[in-house]
Design an enzyme around this catalytic site. Sequence first.
Site, PDB file in Angstrom:
ATOM      1  N   ASP A 148       2.010   7.506 -13.030  1.00 23.80           N
ATOM      2  CA  ASP A 148       3.247   6.906 -12.528  1.00 23.80           C
ATOM      3  C   ASP A 148       3.809   5.868 -13.493  1.00 23.80           C
ATOM      4  OD1 ASP A 148       0.963   5.307 -11.832  1.00 23.80           O
ATOM      5  OD2 ASP A 148       2.202   4.152 -10.449  1.00 23.80           O
ATOM      6  N   GLU A 191      -0.505   3.637  -9.712  1.00 21.02           N
ATOM      7  CA  GLU A 191      -1.144   2.478 -10.342  1.00 21.02           C
ATOM      8  C   GLU A 191      -0.229   1.273 -10.309  1.00 21.02           C
ATOM      9  OE1 GLU A 191      -2.226  -0.417 -13.438  1.00 21.02           O
ATOM     10  OE2 GLU A 191      -0.390   0.742 -13.336  1.00 21.02           O
TER      11      GLU A 191
END
Length: 360
Positions: A74, A134
């Site tokens: 991400d 994350e």
Amino acid sequence: MPSRTLDLTRDVALLTADLMDIESVSGNETELADAVEAALRTLPHLEVVRDGDSIIARTSLGRAERVILAGHLDTVPLPSVPGSRGTVPSSWDGDVLYGRGATDMKGGVAVQLALAAGLADPTRDVTYVFYDHEEVEASLSGLGRLQESFPDWLEADFAVLLEPTNGTVEGGCNGTMRFHATTAGRAAHSARAWMGENAIHGAAEILTRLRDHEPATVSVEGLDYRESLNAVKIWGGTAGNVIPDAATVEINYRFAPDKSVEEAEAYVRNLLSGFDLVRTDAAAGARPGLDQPAAASFVAVVGQEPKPKYGWTDVARFSALGIPAVNFGPGDALLAHTDNEHVEADAVRACLAALRAWLS
Ligand SMILES: [Zn+2]
């Protein structure tokens, strides 16, 4: 079916651009995860599992050592300022690649994928971990979820997290914890202040102790971790004519990885003895693990002096599993999350070359 096919064998800088062109802001990783999974499943030397938008692939050659190479899929949201280059799709300016995720951390993910495809016979068994969420609150972390769902897939002797470090090895990380320190007073009309007791003034002593405190620099396995202890927020009071009856100071302590959470908490409680302290969160640091044989050989191959990591990173999650972990990845961490995020093509290629040399 994935809407895009990734060619893991092409130049790793071009592969970085391909990954960046699949937008994957936290919560929207599925398309990228699909493409990564599909590419990994074409590689006969890897076993692959998936949980949500996290994927693990590994070799099983019976080597004496196993290492984890980990990276998150991400990114933070795209820039809101029109014309920013740190966006999707990516763009090139000479040999510099601009776009969201250039440093944090699609260059690192591209290196993982290039190794996964190119290293059928590594000298150490390798576990490649790709995970979602994350860049958001820790409870959503795909890595945390994988630890629950595939604990045996996350066993290793050493882990490298390919977060941007400008190509140096950054070992371990400081821990972090927060407190609320609250003072109590007695409300009164401010025209008759002597009838009350001012809780905001009571907080002055907290600030004085924090201001006068000299944070330590602690050497752990040869790396110097610089600590910090700061008031980060303050609030209190009810109105412009009322003596405040309560005040709160929020305090953040970044502590060296020689201390446990309990030891760090005791340290702050001792410094601020006499005040009402409530710990609101805590995350342990991670020792650099540079005394491990796999780490030592890795540092030797990279050929640069390792540095400490001050911020908290997912290396601490590996450390909590008993796996020493370092950060090593292409790009400048200071560019991460900026509207101008970019990475040099050669930085990504150099990271790949170093890891390939270590694992070949
Ligand atoms: Zn990152």
